[in-house]
Motif scaffolding. Structure first.
Motif, PDB file in Angstrom:
ATOM      1  N   VAL A 100       0.842  -1.199   0.000  1.00 49.40           N
ATOM      2  CA  VAL A 100       0.000   0.000   0.000  1.00 49.40           C
ATOM      3  C   VAL A 100       0.873   1.243   0.000  1.00 49.40           C
ATOM      4  O   VAL A 100       2.060   1.184   0.332  1.00 49.40           O
ATOM      5  N   ASN A 101       0.292   2.355  -0.341  1.00 50.01           N
ATOM      6  CA  ASN A 101       1.017   3.631  -0.273  1.00 50.01           C
ATOM      7  C   ASN A 101       0.116   4.690   0.338  1.00 50.01           C
ATOM      8  O   ASN A 101      -0.135   5.743  -0.234  1.00 50.01           O
ATOM      9  N   LEU A 124       8.750  -1.544  -5.955  1.00 45.42           N
ATOM     10  CA  LEU A 124       7.538  -1.795  -5.192  1.00 45.42           C
ATOM     11  C   LEU A 124       6.380  -0.912  -5.630  1.00 45.42           C
ATOM     12  O   LEU A 124       5.213  -1.300  -5.510  1.00 45.42           O
ATOM     13  N   TYR A 125       6.677   0.283  -6.131  1.00 40.12           N
ATOM     14  CA  TYR A 125       5.606   1.225  -6.488  1.00 40.12           C
ATOM     15  C   TYR A 125       4.770   0.716  -7.644  1.00 40.12           C
ATOM     16  O   TYR A 125       3.575   1.022  -7.742  1.00 40.12           O
ATOM     17  N   SER A 126       5.362  -0.072  -8.515  1.00 40.46           N
ATOM     18  CA  SER A 126       4.614  -0.627  -9.643  1.00 40.46           C
ATOM     19  C   SER A 126       3.727  -1.790  -9.210  1.00 40.46           C
ATOM     20  O   SER A 126       2.926  -2.298 -10.003  1.00 40.46           O
ATOM     21  N   ARG A 127       3.853  -2.194  -7.946  1.00 42.37           N
ATOM     22  CA  ARG A 127       3.094  -3.350  -7.448  1.00 42.37           C
ATOM     23  C   ARG A 127       2.077  -2.968  -6.383  1.00 42.37           C
ATOM     24  O   ARG A 127       1.552  -3.842  -5.677  1.00 42.37           O
ATOM     25  N   ILE A 128       1.801  -1.676  -6.235  1.00 40.05           N
ATOM     26  CA  ILE A 128       0.831  -1.239  -5.232  1.00 40.05           C
ATOM     27  C   ILE A 128      -0.521  -1.903  -5.493  1.00 40.05           C
ATOM     28  O   ILE A 128      -1.004  -1.950  -6.622  1.00 40.05           O
ATOM     29  N   GLY A 129      -1.087  -2.440  -4.418  1.00 42.21           N
ATOM     30  CA  GLY A 129      -2.338  -3.186  -4.531  1.00 42.21           C
ATOM     31  C   GLY A 129      -2.115  -4.679  -4.618  1.00 42.21           C
ATOM     32  O   GLY A 129      -3.044  -5.465  -4.409  1.00 42.21           O
ATOM     33  N   GLN A 130      -0.893  -5.088  -4.953  1.00 42.48           N
ATOM     34  CA  GLN A 130      -0.541  -6.500  -4.998  1.00 42.48           C
ATOM     35  C   GLN A 130       0.016  -6.935  -3.637  1.00 42.48           C
ATOM     36  O   GLN A 130      -0.003  -6.163  -2.676  1.00 42.48           O
ATOM     37  N   TYR A 131       0.556  -8.154  -3.572  1.00 43.31           N
ATOM     38  CA  TYR A 131       1.029  -8.677  -2.298  1.00 43.31           C
ATOM     39  C   TYR A 131       2.518  -9.019  -2.326  1.00 43.31           C
ATOM     40  O   TYR A 131       3.047  -9.439  -3.357  1.00 43.31           O
ATOM     41  N   SER A 132       3.145  -8.812  -1.198  1.00 41.20           N
ATOM     42  CA  SER A 132       4.542  -9.174  -0.994  1.00 41.20           C
ATOM     43  C   SER A 132       4.586 -10.079   0.232  1.00 41.20           C
ATOM     44  O   SER A 132       3.565 -10.630   0.640  1.00 41.20           O
ATOM     45  N   THR A 133       5.769 -10.252   0.833  1.00 44.47           N
ATOM     46  CA  THR A 133       5.909 -10.982   2.094  1.00 44.47           C
ATOM     47  C   THR A 133       6.746 -10.147   3.051  1.00 44.47           C
ATOM     48  O   THR A 133       7.466  -9.226   2.639  1.00 44.47           O
ATOM     49  N   TYR A 134       6.693 -10.479   4.313  1.00 44.15           N
ATOM     50  CA  TYR A 134       7.548  -9.790   5.280  1.00 44.15           C
ATOM     51  C   TYR A 134       9.018  -9.969   4.922  1.00 44.15           C
ATOM     52  O   TYR A 134       9.826  -9.064   5.066  1.00 44.15           O
ATOM     53  N   ARG A 135       9.358 -11.149   4.434  1.00 47.06           N
ATOM     54  CA  ARG A 135      10.743 -11.443   4.087  1.00 47.06           C
ATOM     55  C   ARG A 135      11.228 -10.503   2.972  1.00 47.06           C
ATOM     56  O   ARG A 135      12.309  -9.921   3.071  1.00 47.06           O
ATOM     57  N   GLU A 136      10.427 -10.375   1.919  1.00 41.57           N
ATOM     58  CA  GLU A 136      10.828  -9.523   0.803  1.00 41.57           C
ATOM     59  C   GLU A 136      10.870  -8.052   1.214  1.00 41.57           C
ATOM     60  O   GLU A 136      11.813  -7.327   0.858  1.00 41.57           O
ATOM     61  N   LEU A 137       9.871  -7.599   1.947  1.00 37.28           N
ATOM     62  CA  LEU A 137       9.834  -6.194   2.370  1.00 37.28           C
ATOM     63  C   LEU A 137      11.043  -5.867   3.247  1.00 37.28           C
ATOM     64  O   LEU A 137      11.653  -4.801   3.112  1.00 37.28           O
ATOM     65  N   ASN A 138      11.396  -6.790   4.138  1.00 41.02           N
ATOM     66  CA  ASN A 138      12.561  -6.574   4.989  1.00 41.02           C
ATOM     67  C   ASN A 138      13.840  -6.478   4.163  1.00 41.02           C
ATOM     68  O   ASN A 138      14.690  -5.614   4.394  1.00 41.02           O
ATOM     69  N   MET A 144      18.158  -2.108  -0.173  1.00 39.46           N
ATOM     70  CA  MET A 144      17.923  -0.986  -1.082  1.00 39.46           C
ATOM     71  C   MET A 144      17.385   0.237  -0.358  1.00 39.46           C
ATOM     72  O   MET A 144      17.123   1.268  -0.973  1.00 39.46           O
ATOM     73  N   SER A 145      17.204   0.118   0.945  1.00 38.96           N
ATOM     74  CA  SER A 145      16.702   1.200   1.797  1.00 38.96           C
ATOM     75  C   SER A 145      15.337   1.709   1.342  1.00 38.96           C
ATOM     76  O   SER A 145      15.057   2.915   1.390  1.00 38.96           O
ATOM     77  N   SER A 146      14.476   0.800   0.916  1.00 38.13           N
ATOM     78  CA  SER A 146      13.139   1.177   0.459  1.00 38.13           C
ATOM     79  C   SER A 146      12.327   1.814   1.580  1.00 38.13           C
ATOM     80  O   SER A 146      12.054   1.188   2.611  1.00 38.13           O
ATOM     81  N   ASN A 147      11.926   3.052   1.351  1.00 35.58           N
ATOM     82  CA  ASN A 147      11.090   3.746   2.331  1.00 35.58           C
ATOM     83  C   ASN A 147       9.665   3.210   2.337  1.00 35.58           C
ATOM     84  O   ASN A 147       9.013   3.169   3.377  1.00 35.58           O
ATOM     85  N   LEU A 148       9.187   2.810   1.173  1.00 35.87           N
ATOM     86  CA  LEU A 148       7.836   2.259   1.094  1.00 35.87           C
ATOM     87  C   LEU A 148       7.759   0.957   1.884  1.00 35.87           C
ATOM     88  O   LEU A 148       6.832   0.757   2.684  1.00 35.87           O
TER      89      LEU A 148
END
Length: 303
Positions: A100-101, A124-138, A144-148
């Motif tokens: 989400v954003n 990640l911005y191109s995937r808003i509304g889709q699903y990831s995992t805690y592992r990938e987000l971490n 990459m220091s992703s703020n999202l």
């Protein structure tokens, strides 16, 4: 042998021994002077926390309790809190998480969104509304220091619980108050803060394999090893040296915090923080030089 001659020889041997094997205190003092001399050439404020681990420990601290804007170094506490929640059975690293954003300001709960132009992970911005995992987000948050990714995780984990996890590790000054780009909070002086000392404590816990658990610590070390931004601590170190670390930067601020492992297996923790930098690139060069100075010290000590 004449008694006076014997005493003279004994005193000479003691003197030679003292000069050939300088005390840990004198070594640390010389090291501190060398580091301060290098940093004083740069307009800005710095903090250093350095600790050699193992049987022959040595600690060097400069402005270690001074408060700095944490910038993205606060993402390491978020990671530790995530693994802590996994250990407690509250989440799994492979649970699905919606991308989400939209986030709520800690000031009044009003919504705000992340700006792609100030983030370092556009995928990640191109995937808003889709699903990831805690592992990938971490992984995206650290490497990459992703703020999202960071804001999604903070929203799920709760900033207060992240800070509580830091307290359980003895880090009493790190404050994780909010997600990234909460401008209303920023304007009111509500920012994530840290000290070099606290970052040293949590990195040391990972290095010693007692942050959450041995398994979690090893996993976090591997994620930190994959860091994409490598200008400061690893900048001048040999390729065979492993650096597991997390950087951070905002206007006038450049940080690096990590664990350095030599081919021999010896490890040390190094935290380099800066603020009020007139020339950030000059600050990066100075801190990279300090990293090399400390590596050379450990390497010579090892030899």
């Amino acid at each position: 042998m004449n008694k006076d001659v014997f005493i003279g020889i004994l005193l000479l041997l003691v003197a030679v021994s003292c000069h050939s094997r300088p005390s840990e205190e004198s070594s640390a003092s010389e090291l501190r002077e060398t580091i301060n001399t290098r940093l004083n050439k740069v307009e800005g404020d710095f903090a250093v926390a350095f600790r050699v681990m193992g049987e022959d420990p040595l600690t060097l601290l400069i402005n270690e309790k001074e408060t700095f804007h944490a910038a993205s170094t606060m993402k390491t506490p978020v990671m530790i809190a995530l693994y802590n929640q996994v250990a407690m059975g509250n989440v799994s690293l492979d649970d699905s998480v919606k991308i989400v954003n939209e986030f709520k300001s800690i000031v009044d709960g009003s919504p705000y969104r992340m700006d792609l132009s100030v983030d370092s992970q556009e995928g990640l911005y191109s995937r808003i509304g889709q699903y990831s995992t805690y592992r990938e987000l971490n992984y995206e948050m650290i490497t990459m220091s992703s703020n999202l990714a960071t804001n999604i995780l903070i929203d799920k984990l709760d900033a207060k619980k992240i800070t509580e996890t830091m307290r359980s590790l003895g880090a009493m000054d790190i404050e994780v108050l909010r997600g990234v780009e909460d401008l209303k909070a920023y304007e009111r002086g509500l920012s994530n803060t840290t000290t070099a000392y606290d970052l040293m404590l949590i990195m040391e816990a990972i290095a010693a394999r007692n942050a959450v658990s041995e398994e979690a610590s090893l996993a976090m070390f591997e994620v930190l090893k994959a860091q994409h931004f490598n200008e400061i601590i690893p900048g001048q170190l040999p390729e065979e040296v492993v650096v597991a670390h997390k950087t951070g930067s905002i206007t006038g601020v450049r940080h690096d915090s990590g664990i350095v492992q030599l081919p021999s297996g010896e490890k040390y923790v190094l935290i380099l923080l800066s603020k009020n930098l007139n020339d950030p690139e000059e600050g990066i060069r100075a801190m990279s030089d300090v990293s090399k100075i400390l590596y050379d010290f450990v390497k010579n000590k090892e030899g």
